[in-house]
Design a protein around this motif. Structure first.
Motif, PDB file in Angstrom:
ATOM      1  N   ILE A 151       0.788  -0.862  -0.197  1.00 27.09           N
ATOM      2  CA  ILE A 151      -0.074   0.151   0.039  1.00 27.09           C
ATOM      3  C   ILE A 151       0.633   0.972  -0.227  1.00 27.09           C
ATOM      4  N   LYS A 152       2.121   0.869   0.712  1.00 26.68           N
ATOM      5  CA  LYS A 152       2.982   2.856   0.777  1.00 26.68           C
ATOM      6  C   LYS A 152       3.608   2.327  -0.395  1.00 26.68           C
ATOM      7  N   ASP A 153       4.791   1.760  -0.786  1.00 25.22           N
ATOM      8  CA  ASP A 153       4.919   1.794  -2.639  1.00 25.22           C
ATOM      9  C   ASP A 153       4.789   1.743  -3.657  1.00 25.22           C
ATOM     10  N   ALA A 154       3.892   3.367  -3.974  1.00 25.53           N
ATOM     11  CA  ALA A 154       2.926   3.870  -4.833  1.00 25.53           C
ATOM     12  C   ALA A 154       4.229   2.642  -6.494  1.00 25.53           C
ATOM     13  N   HIS A 155       5.154   2.623  -6.117  1.00 24.84           N
ATOM     14  CA  HIS A 155       5.999   1.925  -7.597  1.00 24.84           C
ATOM     15  C   HIS A 155       6.130   0.637  -7.211  1.00 24.84           C
ATOM     16  N   GLY A 156       5.327  -0.614  -6.470  1.00 23.17           N
ATOM     17  CA  GLY A 156       5.412  -1.695  -6.478  1.00 23.17           C
ATOM     18  C   GLY A 156       7.007  -2.346  -6.110  1.00 23.17           C
ATOM     19  N   CYS A 157       7.076  -2.577  -5.793  1.00 23.43           N
ATOM     20  CA  CYS A 157       8.292  -3.453  -5.109  1.00 23.43           C
ATOM     21  C   CYS A 157       9.712  -3.373  -6.127  1.00 23.43           C
ATOM     22  N   PHE A 158      10.474  -3.579  -5.749  1.00 18.02           N
ATOM     23  CA  PHE A 158      11.442  -2.885  -6.696  1.00 18.02           C
ATOM     24  C   PHE A 158      12.119  -4.103  -7.144  1.00 18.02           C
ATOM     25  N   ALA A 159      12.377  -5.061  -6.369  1.00 20.10           N
ATOM     26  CA  ALA A 159      13.089  -6.580  -6.579  1.00 20.10           C
ATOM     27  C   ALA A 159      11.894  -7.047  -8.058  1.00 20.10           C
ATOM     28  N   ILE A 160      10.636  -6.980  -7.669  1.00 18.23           N
ATOM     29  CA  ILE A 160       9.092  -7.707  -8.460  1.00 18.23           C
ATOM     30  C   ILE A 160       9.674  -7.013  -9.956  1.00 18.23           C
ATOM     31  N   LYS A 161      10.000  -5.696 -10.061  1.00 20.00           N
ATOM     32  CA  LYS A 161       9.952  -4.477 -10.474  1.00 20.00           C
ATOM     33  C   LYS A 161      11.075  -5.337 -11.890  1.00 20.00           C
ATOM     34  N   THR A 162      12.198  -5.305 -10.737  1.00 18.61           N
ATOM     35  CA  THR A 162      13.371  -5.525 -11.672  1.00 18.61           C
ATOM     36  C   THR A 162      13.281  -7.124 -11.982  1.00 18.61           C
ATOM     37  N   ALA A 163      12.761  -8.020 -11.122  1.00 22.24           N
ATOM     38  CA  ALA A 163      13.038  -9.403 -11.514  1.00 22.24           C
ATOM     39  C   ALA A 163      12.089  -9.345 -13.318  1.00 22.24           C
ATOM     40  N   PHE A 164      11.210  -8.080 -13.839  1.00 25.66           N
ATOM     41  CA  PHE A 164      10.805  -8.176 -15.072  1.00 25.66           C
ATOM     42  C   PHE A 164      11.281  -7.469 -15.833  1.00 25.66           C
ATOM     43  N   GLU A 165      11.741  -6.610 -15.616  1.00 23.08           N
ATOM     44  CA  GLU A 165      12.330  -5.695 -16.683  1.00 23.08           C
ATOM     45  C   GLU A 165      13.991  -5.807 -17.090  1.00 23.08           C
ATOM     46  N   VAL A 166      14.467  -6.207 -15.642  1.00 21.12           N
ATOM     47  CA  VAL A 166      16.073  -6.683 -15.901  1.00 21.12           C
ATOM     48  C   VAL A 166      16.222  -7.922 -16.166  1.00 21.12           C
ATOM     49  N   SER A 167      16.153  -8.801 -15.263  1.00 24.38           N
ATOM     50  CA  SER A 167      16.890 -10.137 -14.525  1.00 24.38           C
ATOM     51  C   SER A 167      16.388 -10.944 -15.666  1.00 24.38           C
ATOM     52  N   PRO A 168      15.175 -11.052 -17.428  1.00 25.62           N
ATOM     53  CA  PRO A 168      14.934 -12.012 -17.766  1.00 25.62           C
ATOM     54  C   PRO A 168      16.400 -12.346 -18.844  1.00 25.62           C
ATOM     55  N   ASN A 169      17.402 -10.939 -19.235  1.00 22.77           N
ATOM     56  CA  ASN A 169      18.510 -10.495 -19.581  1.00 22.77           C
ATOM     57  C   ASN A 169      19.754 -10.363 -19.114  1.00 22.77           C
ATOM     58  N   ASP A 170      19.569 -10.327 -17.559  1.00 23.48           N
ATOM     59  CA  ASP A 170      20.708  -9.943 -16.848  1.00 23.48           C
ATOM     60  C   ASP A 170      21.027 -11.639 -16.135  1.00 23.48           C
ATOM     61  N   HIS A 171      22.090 -12.177 -15.937  1.00 23.44           N
ATOM     62  CA  HIS A 171      21.893 -13.175 -14.943  1.00 23.44           C
ATOM     63  C   HIS A 171      22.732 -13.396 -13.641  1.00 23.44           C
ATOM     64  N   GLY A 172      23.776 -11.948 -13.546  1.00 23.34           N
ATOM     65  CA  GLY A 172      24.641 -11.408 -12.203  1.00 23.34           C
ATOM     66  C   GLY A 172      23.043 -10.439 -11.334  1.00 23.34           C
ATOM     67  N   ILE A 173      21.892 -10.045 -12.132  1.00 24.71           N
ATOM     68  CA  ILE A 173      20.506  -9.738 -11.817  1.00 24.71           C
ATOM     69  C   ILE A 173      20.179 -10.762 -10.480  1.00 24.71           C
ATOM     70  N   GLN A 174      19.735 -11.805 -11.690  1.00 24.31           N
ATOM     71  CA  GLN A 174      19.013 -12.185 -11.459  1.00 24.31           C
ATOM     72  C   GLN A 174      19.350 -13.450 -10.708  1.00 24.31           C
ATOM     73  N   GLY A 175      20.595 -13.827 -10.214  1.00 22.60           N
ATOM     74  CA  GLY A 175      21.286 -14.166  -9.426  1.00 22.60           C
ATOM     75  C   GLY A 175      20.988 -13.700  -7.785  1.00 22.60           C
ATOM     76  N   LEU A 176      21.317 -12.017  -7.530  1.00 24.04           N
ATOM     77  CA  LEU A 176      20.867 -11.165  -6.706  1.00 24.04           C
ATOM     78  C   LEU A 176      19.501 -11.446  -6.619  1.00 24.04           C
ATOM     79  N   LEU A 177      18.761 -11.169  -7.169  1.00 24.48           N
ATOM     80  CA  LEU A 177      17.375 -11.479  -6.917  1.00 24.48           C
ATOM     81  C   LEU A 177      16.595 -12.722  -6.168  1.00 24.48           C
ATOM     82  N   LYS A 178      17.137 -13.652  -6.988  1.00 25.39           N
ATOM     83  CA  LYS A 178      17.164 -15.712  -6.604  1.00 25.39           C
ATOM     84  C   LYS A 178      17.238 -15.913  -5.514  1.00 25.39           C
TER      85      LYS A 178
END
Length: 192
Positions: free
Chosen positions: A96-123
């Motif tokens: 409710i507070k974070d109007a921009h959504g979860c940073f990790a979830i947003k990153t999972a969809f925007e960046v991690s599919p093509n960036d294995h380093g970021i994907q590893g951090l999110l995993k």
């Protein structure tokens, strides 16, 4: 002789995180980032690195803050079930507070599919949350607060996959009552 760059790196990363959170990785320009951080681009390159390295530091910072928060909240709970209830309510409050959504979830969809380093951090972050929830569920079962018929691993996966959907609902409908009801419903269904 090069001059030593002095700025509060922690504070600068917080400010860059906010820019990435609002604009996404692809939408945030170096100018946006350095303006928010109140530094020049050479200071950024000399201390943290390029945009991708800054983004990586922001993810690490964000996930570390979440881990500390979860551990502190659970440590202060009266029981494992109370910690789980608190977790559901905390997630709802953050949604409710974070109007921009979860940073990790947003990153999972925007960046991690093509960036294995970021994907590893999110995993790694997801694995932490999964283990955190499993530990609480197993303790609640051991203490007789939950039935031992529950599969802790499956429940942890279910909880994580369910609350990630709350972000979408809130972004679409902006209905805090709906999110609070979902948190209450999850607690009633899982913690009986």
């Amino acid at each position: 002789m090069a001059r030593t760059v002095e700025f509060d790196q922690h504070n600068a990363i917080e400010k860059a995180l906010d820019v990435f959170w609002k604009k996404g990785y692809n939408g945030a320009s170096m100018r946006d980032l350095t303006d928010a951080m109140q530094i020049n681009s050479s200071s950024l390159y000399n201390t943290i690195g390029d945009k991708h390295q800054l983004f990586t530091e922001c993810i690490k910072h964000y996930t570390q803050k979440r881990r500390i928060f979860l551990e502190q909240r659970a440590a202060g709970a009266a029981s494992a079930v109370k910690a789980l209830e608190q977790f559901f309510n905390d997630v709802a409050a953050v949604v409710i507070k974070d109007a921009h959504g979860c940073f990790a979830i947003k990153t999972a969809f925007e960046v991690s599919p093509n960036d294995h380093g970021i994907q590893g951090l999110l995993k790694e972050d997801n694995d932490f949350t999964h283990t955190f929830l499993c530990t609480l569920i197993k303790k609640a079962i051991k203490d007789g607060e939950m039935t031992d018929a529950n599969d802790a691993d499956m429940l942890a996966d279910y909880i994580i996959s369910t609350y990630t959907g709350w972000y979408e609902l809130f972004l679409l409908y902006r209905n805090p009552i709906q999110i609070k009801k979902l948190a209450d419903f999850m607690a009633k269904q899982l913690l009986k």
